[in-house]
Design a protein around this motif. Structure first.
Motif, PDB file in Angstrom:
ATOM      1  N   ASN A 184      -0.985   6.375  -2.562  1.00 18.78           N
ATOM      2  CA  ASN A 184      -1.829   7.562  -2.427  1.00 18.78           C
ATOM      3  C   ASN A 184      -2.999   7.301  -1.491  1.00 18.78           C
ATOM      4  N   ALA A 185      -3.545   6.091  -1.545  1.00 18.02           N
ATOM      5  CA  ALA A 185      -4.706   5.752  -0.715  1.00 18.02           C
ATOM      6  C   ALA A 185      -4.350   5.655   0.761  1.00 18.02           C
ATOM      7  N   VAL A 186      -3.176   5.122   1.073  1.00 17.83           N
ATOM      8  CA  VAL A 186      -2.829   4.900   2.483  1.00 17.83           C
ATOM      9  C   VAL A 186      -2.001   6.039   3.077  1.00 17.83           C
ATOM     10  N   ALA A 187      -1.717   7.076   2.281  1.00 18.08           N
ATOM     11  CA  ALA A 187      -0.794   8.129   2.715  1.00 18.08           C
ATOM     12  C   ALA A 187      -1.258   8.850   3.979  1.00 18.08           C
ATOM     13  N   TYR A 188      -2.553   8.866   4.240  1.00 18.16           N
ATOM     14  CA  TYR A 188      -3.061   9.596   5.407  1.00 18.16           C
ATOM     15  C   TYR A 188      -3.678   8.654   6.434  1.00 18.16           C
ATOM     16  N   THR A 189      -3.184   7.414   6.469  1.00 17.37           N
ATOM     17  CA  THR A 189      -3.574   6.433   7.482  1.00 17.37           C
ATOM     18  C   THR A 189      -2.390   6.229   8.435  1.00 17.37           C
ATOM     19  N   ASP A 190      -2.483   5.241   9.293  1.00 17.22           N
ATOM     20  CA  ASP A 190      -1.382   4.927  10.215  1.00 17.22           C
ATOM     21  C   ASP A 190      -0.247   4.178   9.526  1.00 17.22           C
ATOM     22  N   ILE A 191      -0.400   3.857   8.253  1.00 17.79           N
ATOM     23  CA  ILE A 191       0.660   3.179   7.506  1.00 17.79           C
ATOM     24  C   ILE A 191       1.641   4.242   7.016  1.00 17.79           C
ATOM     25  N   PRO A 192       2.906   4.169   7.399  1.00 20.03           N
ATOM     26  CA  PRO A 192       3.862   5.218   7.007  1.00 20.03           C
ATOM     27  C   PRO A 192       4.376   5.014   5.580  1.00 20.03           C
ATOM     28  N   VAL A 193       4.185   6.023   4.727  1.00 16.11           N
ATOM     29  CA  VAL A 193       4.666   5.986   3.341  1.00 16.11           C
ATOM     30  C   VAL A 193       5.179   7.378   2.961  1.00 16.11           C
ATOM     31  N   PRO A 194       6.083   7.464   1.974  1.00 22.96           N
ATOM     32  CA  PRO A 194       6.463   8.780   1.449  1.00 22.96           C
ATOM     33  C   PRO A 194       5.250   9.422   0.778  1.00 22.96           C
ATOM     34  N   GLU A 195       5.214  10.753   0.742  1.00 24.68           N
ATOM     35  CA  GLU A 195       4.082  11.437   0.132  1.00 24.68           C
ATOM     36  C   GLU A 195       4.141  11.294  -1.383  1.00 24.68           C
TER      37      GLU A 195
ATOM     38  N   ASN B 231      12.639  -3.046   2.507  1.00 21.93           N
ATOM     39  CA  ASN B 231      11.624  -2.232   1.842  1.00 21.93           C
ATOM     40  C   ASN B 231      10.954  -1.266   2.818  1.00 21.93           C
ATOM     41  N   VAL B 232      11.599  -1.050   3.965  1.00 21.88           N
ATOM     42  CA  VAL B 232      11.114  -0.057   4.911  1.00 21.88           C
ATOM     43  C   VAL B 232      12.287   0.831   5.321  1.00 21.88           C
TER      44      VAL B 232
ATOM     45  N   ILE C 215       9.543   4.698   9.535  1.00 22.34           N
ATOM     46  CA  ILE C 215       8.920   5.923   9.007  1.00 22.34           C
ATOM     47  C   ILE C 215       8.420   5.786   7.576  1.00 22.34           C
ATOM     48  N   GLY C 216       8.728   4.685   6.893  1.00 22.22           N
ATOM     49  CA  GLY C 216       8.286   4.568   5.514  1.00 22.22           C
ATOM     50  C   GLY C 216       8.282   3.132   5.026  1.00 22.22           C
ATOM     51  N   VAL C 217       7.209   2.762   4.327  1.00 22.27           N
ATOM     52  CA  VAL C 217       7.116   1.469   3.643  1.00 22.27           C
ATOM     53  C   VAL C 217       7.143   1.749   2.149  1.00 22.27           C
ATOM     54  N   PHE C 218       8.036   1.074   1.436  1.00 24.28           N
ATOM     55  CA  PHE C 218       8.240   1.312   0.006  1.00 24.28           C
ATOM     56  C   PHE C 218       7.788   0.114  -0.837  1.00 24.28           C
ATOM     57  N   ASP C 219       7.894   0.282  -2.158  1.00 26.73           N
ATOM     58  CA  ASP C 219       7.772  -0.811  -3.130  1.00 26.73           C
ATOM     59  C   ASP C 219       6.426  -1.543  -3.038  1.00 26.73           C
ATOM     60  N   TRP C 220       5.353  -0.813  -3.343  1.00 28.50           N
ATOM     61  CA  TRP C 220       3.996  -1.349  -3.252  1.00 28.50           C
ATOM     62  C   TRP C 220       3.511  -1.921  -4.588  1.00 28.50           C
ATOM     63  N   GLU C 221       4.388  -2.212  -5.522  1.00 31.16           N
ATOM     64  CA  GLU C 221       3.951  -2.604  -6.857  1.00 31.16           C
ATOM     65  C   GLU C 221       3.125  -3.890  -6.877  1.00 31.16           C
ATOM     66  N   MET C 222       3.314  -4.764  -5.883  1.00 25.90           N
ATOM     67  CA  MET C 222       2.587  -6.029  -5.848  1.00 25.90           C
ATOM     68  C   MET C 222       1.383  -5.981  -4.909  1.00 25.90           C
ATOM     69  N   ALA C 223       1.056  -4.812  -4.377  1.00 26.03           N
ATOM     70  CA  ALA C 223      -0.033  -4.701  -3.407  1.00 26.03           C
ATOM     71  C   ALA C 223      -1.379  -5.024  -4.039  1.00 26.03           C
ATOM     72  N   THR C 224      -2.257  -5.604  -3.214  1.00 23.59           N
ATOM     73  CA  THR C 224      -3.608  -5.927  -3.656  1.00 23.59           C
ATOM     74  C   THR C 224      -4.425  -6.288  -2.426  1.00 23.59           C
ATOM     75  N   LEU C 225      -5.642  -6.770  -2.626  1.00 25.00           N
ATOM     76  CA  LEU C 225      -6.422  -7.348  -1.546  1.00 25.00           C
ATOM     77  C   LEU C 225      -6.232  -8.864  -1.608  1.00 25.00           C
TER      78      LEU C 225
END
Length: 353
Positions: free
Chosen positions: A77-88, A217-218, A229-239
């Protein structure tokens, strides 16, 4: 899927009621399980004229930090409107009375996930080169994101990330070994884990990291020229540490000189063909794009394979406890020791970049 497992995975009537409340009624409704995933469960849902995706964790006992789909929803949801392509992303649900777990819903993209082979339209050296470039350029875009500007400033604790990765995956292996050690031991994993503990880099850049970034995963769009056009499976994402992301991606990318894969059933090999970039070329492009250098490359590549072994061992535990009907899980009895041997080869300098 079996009727018993389907009932554990989704209450279709309850899901339909939830979707009606959020999207309005639909004359057409269908739920299908996506069979290619081996971690979180993915359901394809037709709701009227919309194609949706529902993501939920697997049923049964799971390791504490695994399968966090609400975290996945938050970062998407956070990156949906950046240059990172994700499904809505559409909405998330914490009410376990609906389907028995947390879940979230997103729109479904149309294109190709390059899992078993390349599409015929990409079977030329120029297109193959572009696939690799799109893959690594998108990873660089993730690492270049100003994560504070999209509300992810508190999304993780980047300081100490790499040490925590070593610790966490060691702990998750121990969780799996509580059950799997009765079947067989994997001594190489103890040796690799000890080496990783002794060789954790002192510091690293702080960026958003995907945590599971790899070719399958893309998604690439339906056009003749490869476009991610899409990057999936963000369950392990963090900083955390972007070099860990790069090491993970490289662990799945084959060079023509590579030995036989540790898990042939899950290994994509078409990028060994003419035109695809080598791992070294991918690293060079990532370094050029981000300005970072891939220091301590043996550590990051060994860590990636150690994590793969940890995932496999958790899968094996779930199989032994009857918490999955995935046909890959029982094969982990032999595949995890093969992964452990690969990690040992990387540590020993016998499997170079």
């Amino acid at each position: 899927m079996s009727d018993e497992y389907r009932e554990r995975l989704v209450d279709e009537d309850a899901l339909a009621s939830f979707l009606t409340d959020h999207l309005g009624p639909a004359e057409t409704y269908d739920v299908r399980r996506h069979l290619e995933g081996h971690s979180n469960e993915t359901l394809f849902v037709t709701w009227g004229d919309r194609e949706l995706v529902v993501r939920r964790p697997p049923p049964g006992d799971v390791a504490e930090t695994a399968h966090d789909v609400l975290r996945e929803y938050r970062v998407t949801n956070a990156v949906a409107y950046t240059d990172i392509p994700v499904p809505e992303p559409l909405f998330a649900c914490e009410d376990h009375d609906v389907i028995g777990s947390d879940f979230y819903v997103m729109d479904r993209l149309e294109g190709d996930v390059l899992r078993e082979d390349e599409p015929e339209r990409f079977a030329a050296p120029d297109a193959r080169a572009r696939i690799g470039e799109e893959l690594v350029d998108t990873l660089a875009t993730i690492h270049e994101l100003d994560y504070k500007s999209v509300g992810l400033g508190e999304f993780g604790r980047p300081t100490g990330y790499t040490q925590r990765q070593v610790d966490r995956w060691g702990q998750q292996l121990m969780w799996a070994f509580e059950v799997t050690a009765d079947e067989r031991e994997v001594p190489d994993l103890y040796d690799v884990g000890e080496w990783l503990q002794e060789n954790v880099p002192d510091d690293h850049p702080h960026t958003l990291v995907h945590g599971d970034y790899k070719l399958d995963n893309v998604m690439f769009g339906p056009g003749e020229t490869p476009e991610l056009i899409g990057v999936f499976d963000w369950e392990m994402a963090t900083l955390g540490d972007p070099r860990a992301d790069l090491g993970w991606m490289l662990s799945y990318w084959r060079d023509s000189k590579d030995p036989e894969p540790s898990i042939p059933e899950l290994t994509t090999r078409f990028m060994e063909r003419e035109g695809y970039p080598s791992r070294r070329e991918l690293v060079d492009r990532w370094e050029s794009r981000t300005g970072y250098t891939f220091e301590h490359e043996r550590f990051y590549r060994a860590l990636a394979v150690y994590k793969l072994a940890g995932l496999g061992e958790m899968f094996f535990r779930r199989y032994l406890e009857g918490n999955s009907d995935d046909p890959m899980y029982p094969k982990m009895e032999g595949r995890v020791p093969a992964l452990a041997a690969r990690a040992k080869r990387i540590v020993d300098g016998e499997e170079p970049l």
